[in-house]
Design an enzyme around this catalytic site. Structure first.
Site, PDB file in Angstrom:
ATOM      1  N   THR A  14       0.877  -1.080   0.077  1.00 50.06           N
ATOM      2  CA  THR A  14      -0.159  -0.004  -0.023  1.00 50.06           C
ATOM      3  C   THR A  14       0.894   1.267  -0.049  1.00 50.06           C
ATOM      4  O   THR A  14       0.424   2.072  -0.485  1.00 50.06           O
ATOM      5  CB  THR A  14      -0.917  -0.017   1.245  1.00 50.06           C
ATOM      6  OG1 THR A  14      -1.866  -1.137   1.110  1.00 50.06           O
ATOM      7  CG2 THR A  14      -1.820   1.227   1.458  1.00 50.06           C
ATOM      8  N   SER A  61       1.589  -7.439  -1.006  1.00 47.74           N
ATOM      9  CA  SER A  61       2.309  -8.437  -0.148  1.00 47.74           C
ATOM     10  C   SER A  61       1.545  -9.949  -0.054  1.00 47.74           C
ATOM     11  O   SER A  61       2.004 -10.773   0.555  1.00 47.74           O
ATOM     12  CB  SER A  61       2.629  -8.047   1.322  1.00 47.74           C
ATOM     13  OG  SER A  61       1.598  -7.776   2.351  1.00 47.74           O
ATOM     14  N   THR A  95       1.688  -4.292   4.308  1.00 43.90           N
ATOM     15  CA  THR A  95       1.860  -4.392   5.666  1.00 43.90           C
ATOM     16  C   THR A  95       1.054  -5.940   5.981  1.00 43.90           C
ATOM     17  O   THR A  95       1.174  -6.622   7.126  1.00 43.90           O
ATOM     18  CB  THR A  95       0.636  -3.575   6.295  1.00 43.90           C
ATOM     19  OG1 THR A  95      -0.707  -3.479   5.758  1.00 43.90           O
ATOM     20  CG2 THR A  95       1.332  -2.089   6.378  1.00 43.90           C
TER      21      THR A  95
HETATM   22  N1  ASP Z   1      -2.645  -4.664   0.440  1.00 40.46           N
HETATM   23  C1  ASP Z   1      -1.610  -4.333   1.087  1.00 40.46           C
HETATM   24  C2  ASP Z   1      -0.277  -5.341   1.089  1.00 40.46           C
HETATM   25  O1  ASP Z   1       0.396  -5.157   0.207  1.00 40.46           O
HETATM   26  C3  ASP Z   1      -2.006  -3.995   2.454  1.00 40.46           C
HETATM   27  C4  ASP Z   1      -0.885  -2.961   3.016  1.00 40.46           C
HETATM   28  O2  ASP Z   1       0.174  -2.809   2.441  1.00 40.46           O
HETATM   29  O3  ASP Z   1      -1.311  -2.336   3.846  1.00 40.46           O
HETATM   30  O4  ASP Z   1       0.046  -6.024   1.992  1.00 40.46           O
END
Ligand code: ASP
Length: 332
Positions: A14, A61, A95
């Site tokens: 994100t 991720s 995250t």
């Molecule tokens: N969908 C995102 C990820 O790549 C969530 C984030 O990064 O906050 O994990």
């Protein structure tokens, strides 16, 4: 003036996400811009460090692959081995699985220089995006002498977390990370980096481990009322080398699952009992030996899985793994 040098490795998430509107917080494309572009949104970083950028992936991720982990570990090991002037490494990361990558690196990277993972809960295009300040603070931590010897760190929302305890605890909000049990290690603000002095006694169990191209599969089973024993049987029949139970309470399996394990005549995978409570340890149980289980201690299920992946690659047996887990809370 001497400016410390940092390697910034982009993996997506994100923090590198974009949406068509600045008020759009939920529907956006993660991993849409490169780490270099992200860096340009934080010109204040020029006062802190000279930053070399590399992009290993640009994905949400949830879509990270073992191949990405393989590349990331190889790159960090090579950077530290060949560049004595490098002050540290910062990794931008989604995250959702950030804690798994942090823990993987904690088990594999043996160097006192900081490795700092950072993400964001709001996309780069959002009103009050949290990524730019998080990135600034991650670099602040990576160049700080205070962070040396603490192992792999996670910087989010001004808090500095250790790789073993940190976990994502909320789906929304910028303060989505916590370190249940131990609490976060320190914090970072405009006054400086506040971290206790590291003990220097960190043991990097898999420091010398060569990683294969092909990694084993280690499934996680989730405990609940009347879990379908078919899932466990399927894992055993598939010949998995490792298995994590997200047990109920203090890591308990159902009687049905225990019966499947009792009846299983084939080779036993390395099996860890973690828990679904979110905090608190899982201790040894008298039935563990008979069933071939081991308690995961204070590791959450996803981190227990990372440990099992590396333990399987390293060829650990159950006794070696058990001995290492039982001293984990004292060394890392
Ligand atoms: N969908 C995102 C990820 O790549 C969530 C984030 O990064 O906050 O994990």
């Amino acid at each position: 003036m001497h400016c410390p040098r940092i390697l910034l490795i982009g993996t997506g998430g994100t923090i590198a996400g974009t949406a068509p509107a600045s008020t759009q917080l939920n529907h956006y494309l993660a991993g849409a811009i490169g780490a270099g572009e992200l860096l340009q949104t934080v010109p204040q970083l020029q006062q802190l460090a000279e930053i070399e950028v590399e992009q290993i992936a640009n994905v949400d991720s949830a879509d990270l692959l073992f191949a990405h982990w393989h590349a990331l570990v190889g790159r960090i090991r090579a950077a530290f081995a060949t560049d004595p002037e490098l002050a540290g490494v910062v990794i931008t990361h989604g995250t959702n699985t950030l804690e798994e990558t942090a823990w993987l690196l904690q088990l594999l990277i043996d160097d006192p220089r900081p490795v700092v993972l950072v993400g964001a809960m709001r996309p780069a295009t959002a009103l009050s995006a949290d990524g730019p300040l998080n990135l600034f603070q991650a670099v602040q931590v990576a160049v700080s002498p205070e962070a040396r010897g603490h192992g792999v760190l996670v910087v989010m929302d001004g808090q500095i977390h250790g790789a073993r305890a940190v976990t994502k605890v909320a789906t929304q909000g910028v303060g989505a990370f916590a370190s249940p049990g131990s609490g976060f290690l320190g914090w970072v603000d405009d006054v400086g980096v506040h971290l206790p002095t590291a003990s220097g006694s960190r043991q990097v169990r898999f420091a010398g481990l060569a990683l294969p191209e092909q990694w084993p599969q280690v499934p996680i089973l989730y405990g609940c009322v009347e879990p379908d024993p078919l899932l466990l049987s399927a894992c055993l029949n598939a010949g998995v080398v490792g298995l994590v139970f997200t047990g109920t309470g203090a890591g308990q399996l159902s009687a049905g699952e225990c019966r499947v394990l009792e009846a299983w005549a084939g080779p036993r995978p390395l099996m860890l009992r973690a828990n679904r409570c979110g905090s608190g340890p899982v201790h040894h149980h008298p039935e563990d030996e008979r069933l071939g289980l081991l308690p995961a201690g204070s590791l959450n299920p996803q981190k227990a899985r990372v440990l099992l992946l590396l333990a399987s690659i390293a060829g650990f047996d159950r006794a070696e793994l058990g001995a290492w887990i039982s001293q984990l809370d004292h060394v890392s």
